[in-house]
Design a protein around this motif. Structure first.
Motif, PDB file in Angstrom:
ATOM      1  N   ASP A 197      -4.762   1.770  -2.075  1.00  0.00           N
ATOM      2  CA  ASP A 197      -4.712   1.242  -0.710  1.00  0.00           C
ATOM      3  C   ASP A 197      -5.912   0.340  -0.442  1.00  0.00           C
ATOM      4  O   ASP A 197      -5.774  -0.743   0.139  1.00  0.00           O
ATOM      5  CB  ASP A 197      -4.688   2.384   0.302  1.00  0.00           C
ATOM      6  CG  ASP A 197      -4.799   1.852   1.720  1.00  0.00           C
ATOM      7  OD1 ASP A 197      -3.785   1.349   2.238  1.00  0.00           O
ATOM      8  OD2 ASP A 197      -5.900   1.886   2.297  1.00  0.00           O
ATOM      9  N   LEU A 212       7.966   4.933  -4.922  1.00  0.00           N
ATOM     10  CA  LEU A 212       6.675   4.396  -5.375  1.00  0.00           C
ATOM     11  C   LEU A 212       6.785   3.830  -6.788  1.00  0.00           C
ATOM     12  O   LEU A 212       6.103   2.863  -7.134  1.00  0.00           O
ATOM     13  CB  LEU A 212       5.603   5.490  -5.316  1.00  0.00           C
ATOM     14  CG  LEU A 212       5.195   5.916  -3.903  1.00  0.00           C
ATOM     15  CD1 LEU A 212       4.251   7.114  -3.946  1.00  0.00           C
ATOM     16  CD2 LEU A 212       4.521   4.770  -3.156  1.00  0.00           C
ATOM     17  N   ASN A 255      -1.688   5.096 -10.443  1.00  0.00           N
ATOM     18  CA  ASN A 255      -1.418   5.893  -9.242  1.00  0.00           C
ATOM     19  C   ASN A 255      -0.067   6.601  -9.332  1.00  0.00           C
ATOM     20  O   ASN A 255       0.047   7.792  -9.049  1.00  0.00           O
ATOM     21  CB  ASN A 255      -1.456   4.977  -8.011  1.00  0.00           C
ATOM     22  CG  ASN A 255      -1.177   5.731  -6.732  1.00  0.00           C
ATOM     23  OD1 ASN A 255      -1.763   6.781  -6.487  1.00  0.00           O
ATOM     24  ND2 ASN A 255      -0.260   5.236  -5.924  1.00  0.00           N
ATOM     25  N   SER A 308       0.835  -1.207   0.000  1.00  0.00           N
ATOM     26  CA  SER A 308       0.000   0.000   0.000  1.00  0.00           C
ATOM     27  C   SER A 308       0.873   1.260   0.000  1.00  0.00           C
ATOM     28  O   SER A 308       1.853   1.336   0.738  1.00  0.00           O
ATOM     29  CB  SER A 308      -0.893   0.016   1.239  1.00  0.00           C
ATOM     30  OG  SER A 308      -1.363   1.326   1.462  1.00  0.00           O
ATOM     31  N   PRO A 309       0.507   2.261  -0.815  1.00  0.00           N
ATOM     32  CA  PRO A 309       1.300   3.508  -0.830  1.00  0.00           C
ATOM     33  C   PRO A 309       1.302   4.237   0.514  1.00  0.00           C
ATOM     34  O   PRO A 309       2.207   5.023   0.779  1.00  0.00           O
ATOM     35  CB  PRO A 309       0.633   4.350  -1.921  1.00  0.00           C
ATOM     36  CG  PRO A 309      -0.701   3.719  -2.169  1.00  0.00           C
ATOM     37  CD  PRO A 309      -0.584   2.283  -1.800  1.00  0.00           C
ATOM     38  N   PHE A 310       0.330   3.968   1.379  1.00  0.00           N
ATOM     39  CA  PHE A 310       0.350   4.581   2.710  1.00  0.00           C
ATOM     40  C   PHE A 310       1.520   4.061   3.547  1.00  0.00           C
ATOM     41  O   PHE A 310       1.895   4.690   4.534  1.00  0.00           O
ATOM     42  CB  PHE A 310      -0.951   4.266   3.468  1.00  0.00           C
ATOM     43  CG  PHE A 310      -2.153   5.038   3.008  1.00  0.00           C
ATOM     44  CD1 PHE A 310      -2.022   6.213   2.285  1.00  0.00           C
ATOM     45  CD2 PHE A 310      -3.430   4.595   3.299  1.00  0.00           C
ATOM     46  CE1 PHE A 310      -3.129   6.928   1.866  1.00  0.00           C
ATOM     47  CE2 PHE A 310      -4.554   5.305   2.884  1.00  0.00           C
ATOM     48  CZ  PHE A 310      -4.402   6.468   2.161  1.00  0.00           C
ATOM     49  N   ILE A 312       0.771  10.539  -9.309  1.00  0.00           N
ATOM     50  CA  ILE A 312       1.631  11.126  -8.272  1.00  0.00           C
ATOM     51  C   ILE A 312       2.781  11.907  -8.906  1.00  0.00           C
ATOM     52  O   ILE A 312       3.122  13.004  -8.451  1.00  0.00           O
ATOM     53  CB  ILE A 312       2.140  10.025  -7.330  1.00  0.00           C
ATOM     54  CG1 ILE A 312       1.004   9.617  -6.405  1.00  0.00           C
ATOM     55  CG2 ILE A 312       3.351  10.491  -6.527  1.00  0.00           C
ATOM     56  CD1 ILE A 312       1.326   8.560  -5.412  1.00  0.00           C
ATOM     57  N   SER A 324      -6.464   8.276  -6.256  1.00  0.00           N
ATOM     58  CA  SER A 324      -5.765   7.059  -6.684  1.00  0.00           C
ATOM     59  C   SER A 324      -5.014   6.412  -5.526  1.00  0.00           C
ATOM     60  O   SER A 324      -4.953   5.187  -5.421  1.00  0.00           O
ATOM     61  CB  SER A 324      -4.817   7.348  -7.860  1.00  0.00           C
ATOM     62  OG  SER A 324      -3.736   8.151  -7.461  1.00  0.00           O
ATOM     63  N   ILE A 325      -4.460   7.215  -4.629  1.00  0.00           N
ATOM     64  CA  ILE A 325      -3.759   6.649  -3.466  1.00  0.00           C
ATOM     65  C   ILE A 325      -4.753   5.855  -2.612  1.00  0.00           C
ATOM     66  O   ILE A 325      -4.479   4.718  -2.203  1.00  0.00           O
ATOM     67  CB  ILE A 325      -3.102   7.768  -2.627  1.00  0.00           C
ATOM     68  CG1 ILE A 325      -1.945   8.385  -3.383  1.00  0.00           C
ATOM     69  CG2 ILE A 325      -2.616   7.222  -1.281  1.00  0.00           C
ATOM     70  CD1 ILE A 325      -1.415   9.647  -2.734  1.00  0.00           C
ATOM     71  N   SER A 372      -4.726  12.355  -7.763  1.00  0.00           N
ATOM     72  CA  SER A 372      -3.724  11.533  -7.067  1.00  0.00           C
ATOM     73  C   SER A 372      -4.197  11.193  -5.655  1.00  0.00           C
ATOM     74  O   SER A 372      -3.869  10.123  -5.128  1.00  0.00           O
ATOM     75  CB  SER A 372      -2.361  12.239  -7.041  1.00  0.00           C
ATOM     76  OG  SER A 372      -2.449  13.494  -6.403  1.00  0.00           O
TER      77      SER A 372
END
Ligand code: FES
Length: 266
Positions: free
Chosen positions: A249, A161, A189, A61-63, A193, A244-245, A241
């Motif tokens: 996620d 990323l 994503n 996950s980008p988080f 970004i 998309s994040i 963005s």
């Protein structure tokens, strides 16, 4: 300059009783911003504090990227686990300050949340409810000036990323040459970004600012024209963005909790 004197209701300003003379639905933009931002904040806070269901091979996950704590799966720790055992909180909280700081100090988001949350002002031509205005000249808003430094870090996050996106082309055994629906979402994503990061006002100033003669710096001039073109859509990229994040996620969360299975193309 006394900001109170020059502010709403000051003697230098036209004395108009109505809060606004606008007859259009000016409240729609700040209201939409308020609802969407609040929803994102609630969702992102839950996910960042959860500390689980953020990785399923090959998707991180980008988080949670980069994942730096020993609680991270090893295959998700591109940069190793330098935080060691002492970091007991969710790994997302260790890195959150960077993407959060970047977005919170963004010129576009500032405009959006000043309008939606502080009504300062809620829209063009609509008086704000506050009696005085000091802009960003005092603490804490003067800290918004660190945006440039967050942009440098955001460039590094963009690279990380991108690497995570490339790594999605592996299967569960870590072999390359595979692709699933998740890979497409990650690509979309990371493109958004990069568009958001490269269209930043600080990026525009970094590549083309402080020059006396563009004619003597043709490469920087070219870069500046590209970034300037992107910059006109910066607000759009900021929204897209953000969506998309959250979407990527959510996809990882649904996979990790076995609610869905990844659609594999090859
Ligand atoms: Fe929005 Fe820099 S101005 S990211």
């Amino acid at each position: 300059m006394s900001t109170t004197q020059a502010g709403v209701g000051g003697p230098d300003r036209a004395q108009i009783e109505e809060r606004t003379l606008r007859a259009d639905r000016w409240w729609l933009y700040p209201l939409t911003t308020f609802v969407v931002f609040t929803a994102f904040i609630v969702y992102a806070t839950w996910r960042a504090f959860e500390g689980a269901n953020y990785y399923t091979t090959p998707y991180l996950s980008p988080f949670y990227a980069p994942c730096l704590a020993t609680s991270c799966p090893e295959s998700a720790s591109d940069l190793g686990q330098p935080l060691g055992d002492w970091w007991r909180l969710s790994p997302a909280l260790a890195i959150l300050v960077f993407p959060l700081g970047f977005r919170m100090t963004c010129y576009y988001y500032r405009k959006a949340y000043y309008r939606a949350f502080w009504l300062s002002p809620p829209a063009c031509g609509v008086a704000e409810p506050h009696g005085a205005y000091s802009g960003e000249t005092r603490f804490p808003l003067i800290l918004q000036n660190v945006h440039r430094w967050f942009w440098y870090v955001a460039m590094v996050f963009g690279v990380l990323l991108s690497i995570d996106t490339i790594r999605t082309f592996r299967n569960d055994e870590g072999e390359w040459g595979h692709m699933g629906l998740g890979s497409l979402l990650f690509i979309a994503n990371v493109v958004l970004i990069w568009l958001y990061t490269l269209s930043c006002h600080s990026c525009r100033h970094t590549v083309g600012g402080r020059l006396r003669h563009f004619s003597k710096h043709p490469v920087r001039y070219k870069l500046w024209t590209w970034v300037s073109r992107l910059n006109t859509k910066h607000g759009v990229y900021a929204w897209l963005s953000l969506f998309s994040i959250a979407l990527v996620d959510l996809y990882v969360y649904l996979l990790a909790t076995d609610r869905i299975t990844d659609l594999r193309f090859f």
